[in-house]
Every structure is written in structure tokens, then in C-alpha cells.
Design a protein around this motif. Structure first.
Motif, short mmCIF file in Angstrom:
data_model
loop_
_atom_site.label_atom_id
_atom_site.label_comp_id
_atom_site.label_asym_id
_atom_site.label_seq_id
_atom_site.Cartn_x
_atom_site.Cartn_y
_atom_site.Cartn_z
N GLU A 84 0.84 -1.20 0.00
CA GLU A 84 0.00 0.00 0.00
C GLU A 84 0.87 1.25 0.00
O GLU A 84 0.57 2.23 -0.68
CB GLU A 84 -0.92 0.02 1.22
N CYS A 85 1.95 1.22 0.78
CA CYS A 85 2.88 2.35 0.82
C CYS A 85 3.53 2.55 -0.54
O CYS A 85 3.68 3.68 -1.00
CB CYS A 85 3.96 2.11 1.88
N ASP A 86 3.92 1.44 -1.17
CA ASP A 86 4.56 1.51 -2.49
C ASP A 86 3.63 2.13 -3.53
O ASP A 86 4.08 2.86 -4.42
CB ASP A 86 5.00 0.12 -2.94
N GLU A 87 2.33 1.85 -3.43
CA GLU A 87 1.37 2.45 -4.36
C GLU A 87 1.37 3.97 -4.25
O GLU A 87 1.35 4.68 -5.26
CB GLU A 87 -0.04 1.91 -4.10
N LEU A 88 1.41 4.48 -3.01
CA LEU A 88 1.45 5.93 -2.82
C LEU A 88 2.78 6.50 -3.33
O LEU A 88 2.81 7.58 -3.92
CB LEU A 88 1.25 6.30 -1.35
N ARG A 89 3.86 5.78 -3.08
CA ARG A 89 5.17 6.24 -3.56
C ARG A 89 5.15 6.38 -5.08
O ARG A 89 5.56 7.40 -5.62
CB ARG A 89 6.29 5.28 -3.13
N LYS A 90 4.64 5.37 -5.77
CA LYS A 90 4.58 5.42 -7.24
C LYS A 90 3.69 6.57 -7.71
O LYS A 90 4.00 7.25 -8.68
CB LYS A 90 4.04 4.10 -7.78
N LYS A 91 2.60 6.78 -7.02
CA LYS A 91 1.63 7.80 -7.42
C LYS A 91 2.18 9.22 -7.28
O LYS A 91 1.90 10.10 -8.10
CB LYS A 91 0.35 7.64 -6.59
N TYR A 92 2.98 9.47 -6.21
CA TYR A 92 3.40 10.83 -5.91
C TYR A 92 4.90 11.09 -6.07
O TYR A 92 5.34 12.21 -5.84
CB TYR A 92 2.94 11.22 -4.50
N SER A 93 5.67 10.10 -6.47
CA SER A 93 7.11 10.32 -6.69
C SER A 93 7.33 11.30 -7.82
O SER A 93 6.56 11.37 -8.77
CB SER A 93 7.80 8.99 -7.00
N GLY A 94 8.40 12.06 -7.68
CA GLY A 94 8.75 13.02 -8.72
C GLY A 94 8.02 14.34 -8.62
O GLY A 94 8.13 15.20 -9.49
N LYS A 95 7.26 14.54 -7.55
CA LYS A 95 6.48 15.77 -7.39
C LYS A 95 7.02 16.61 -6.25
O LYS A 95 6.29 17.38 -5.64
CB LYS A 95 5.01 15.43 -7.17
N GLY A 96 8.29 16.44 -5.92
CA GLY A 96 8.89 17.22 -4.84
C GLY A 96 9.74 16.32 -3.96
O GLY A 96 10.68 15.69 -4.44
N ALA A 97 9.40 16.26 -2.71
CA ALA A 97 10.17 15.49 -1.73
C ALA A 97 10.31 14.03 -2.17
O ALA A 97 9.39 13.45 -2.76
CB ALA A 97 9.50 15.55 -0.36
N ARG A 98 11.44 13.47 -1.88
CA ARG A 98 11.68 12.05 -2.14
C ARG A 98 10.74 11.22 -1.27
O ARG A 98 10.57 11.52 -0.08
CB ARG A 98 13.13 11.73 -1.82
N ILE A 99 10.14 10.19 -1.83
CA ILE A 99 9.25 9.32 -1.06
C ILE A 99 9.87 7.93 -1.01
O ILE A 99 10.20 7.35 -2.04
CB ILE A 99 7.84 9.25 -1.69
N THR A 100 10.03 7.42 0.20
CA THR A 100 10.49 6.05 0.39
C THR A 100 9.45 5.32 1.23
O THR A 100 8.58 5.95 1.86
CB THR A 100 11.87 5.99 1.09
N THR A 101 9.54 4.00 1.24
CA THR A 101 8.57 3.20 1.99
C THR A 101 9.28 2.15 2.82
O THR A 101 10.43 1.81 2.56
CB THR A 101 7.58 2.50 1.04
N ALA A 102 8.58 1.66 3.81
CA ALA A 102 9.12 0.61 4.67
C ALA A 102 7.97 -0.21 5.22
O ALA A 102 6.84 0.28 5.36
CB ALA A 102 9.92 1.22 5.82
N ARG A 103 8.27 -1.44 5.53
CA ARG A 103 7.33 -2.28 6.26
C ARG A 103 7.68 -2.17 7.73
O ARG A 103 8.85 -2.24 8.09
CB ARG A 103 7.42 -3.74 5.82
N VAL A 104 6.68 -1.96 8.56
CA VAL A 104 6.95 -1.87 9.99
C VAL A 104 5.84 -2.57 10.76
O VAL A 104 4.66 -2.45 10.43
CB VAL A 104 7.10 -0.40 10.45
N ASP A 105 6.24 -3.32 11.75
CA ASP A 105 5.31 -3.94 12.69
C ASP A 105 5.54 -3.25 14.02
O ASP A 105 6.53 -3.51 14.70
CB ASP A 105 5.59 -5.45 12.79
N LEU A 106 4.64 -2.36 14.39
CA LEU A 106 4.83 -1.56 15.60
C LEU A 106 4.81 -2.40 16.87
O LEU A 106 5.25 -1.94 17.92
CB LEU A 106 3.78 -0.45 15.66
N ASP A 107 4.33 -3.64 16.77
CA ASP A 107 4.38 -4.54 17.93
C ASP A 107 5.78 -5.12 18.12
O ASP A 107 6.08 -5.67 19.16
CB ASP A 107 3.35 -5.67 17.78
N ASN A 108 6.62 -5.01 17.11
CA ASN A 108 8.01 -5.46 17.17
C ASN A 108 8.87 -4.25 17.50
O ASN A 108 9.34 -3.54 16.61
CB ASN A 108 8.43 -6.10 15.85
N GLU A 109 9.08 -3.99 18.78
CA GLU A 109 9.77 -2.78 19.22
C GLU A 109 11.19 -2.69 18.68
O GLU A 109 11.62 -1.63 18.23
CB GLU A 109 9.77 -2.71 20.76
#
Length: 167
Positions: A38-63
Motif C-alpha cells: 500500500e505504501c509503495d502504491e502511494l510512492r509510485k503515485k506521488y514520486s517526482g512531485k517534490g520530496a523524495r518518497i520512500t517506503t518501509a514495512r513496519v510492525d509496531l508490535d516489534n519494538e
């Protein structure tokens, strides 16, 4: 130039990312969620329009994994759009990482008075010279404005704020 980490990929993320990409004060937007696709979809949609967009997978339960991701991305601001039950955990992680913090959750998690519990941590942010904003609810335009202003001007102290909603 600053880095903004958005935790959670949802409709609010979809709203605020395009409003933040063109800001000269933001060099990078990192979108992290359990579902990296889902994050990658947003990155593809808005990349190249200013700020660099990167994505990551995160499990907030894994401190430990989350702390590692924070040390790699090294954000200046964490925008928490994760579920309410994770808000206090993310707030503490932001304190440990030494970042400013904006929380998009207003409602009480399991009637536990989340906002009151968040207020208990504000003194820690103040002592660290960091900003913490909680209770800005699910108003994407308000959230986008807070992020934009905090990245542009920084906040030393906000004594009060009035928000008016029209129907």
C-alpha cells in the motif's frame, strides 16, 4: 531540509502525502505500514512531485524492529496514523528517537482516555526540546497544515489553538 515519517497507510495518508511533497522544507517522506505494498502504491503515485518518497514495512508490535527502522530512516518528525491502541507506544518511540510527534488519533482507545495519557508525556517532549501534538483527530486538512507549519516554522510553544468546524 527535514524528513517526515508517516506511520500508517490509509485514506489520511493518501490525503496528506501530495500536500507535503512540494514543500521546500521537506526533503523526504517515509511511509511505513504493515502492508508495504500500500505504501509503495502511494510512492509510485506521488514520486517526482517534490520530496523524495520512500517506503518501509513496519510492525509496531516489534519494538526492536521499529527502533531499527527509526535508526535507519532518522526522521525529524513522526506522524502517527496507526490505530489508536498503538498511539502511546509510538509516542514513546518518538521520545526515544528524539523526534517531533504529531498524532492523528483523538478518540479514546477502549475508554482508556487516550488523550489524557498522551498529555502525561508532553513534559518529556518539552524537556527534550521536541514538539508533540495529539488529538488532532481525523481531519486530514488540519493534520496536513500542522505538519506543513511545524516543518516550515517549527513550534517553540503553542499556548492555545482554536479550530472551528462548519457543517
Amino acid at each position: 531540509m527535514k524528513k517526515v515519517l508517516i506511520l500508517g497507510c490509509n485514506a489520511i495518508t493518501e490525503f496528506i502525502v501530495p500536500r507535503l511533497t512540494g514543500l521546500a522544507t521537506i526533503s523526504e517522506i517515509i511511509i511505513a505500514s504493515r502492508d508495504k505494498a500500500e505504501c509503495d502504491e502511494l510512492r509510485k503515485k506521488y514520486s517526482g512531485k517534490g520530496a523524495r518518497i520512500t517506503t518501509a514495512r513496519v510492525d509496531l508490535d516489534n519494538e526492536q524492529g521499529t527502533k531499527m527502522m527509526l535508526s535507519i530512516t532518522n526522521p525529524d518528525l513522526i506522524v502517527n496514523l496507526a490505530p489508536a491502541e498503538l498511539s502511546l507506544k509510538v509516542m514513546k518511540l518518538a521520545l526515544e528517537a528524539g523526534t517531533d510527534y504529531i498524532d492523528g488519533v483523538l478518540y479514546d482507545w477502549e475508554n482508556g482516555n487516550l488523550l489524557s495519557k498522551q498529555f502525561e508525556h508532553f513534559a518529556e517532549f518539552r524537556s527534550a526540546g521536541k514538539m508533540a501534538v495529539a488529538g488532532c483527530a481525523m481531519r486530514p486538512a488540519l493534520l496536513a497544515a500542522l505538519v506543513k507549519n511545524s516543518m516550515r516554522d517549527g513550534f517553540d510553544v503553542v499556548n492555545s489553538a482554536d479550530f472551528y468546524e462548519t457543517t
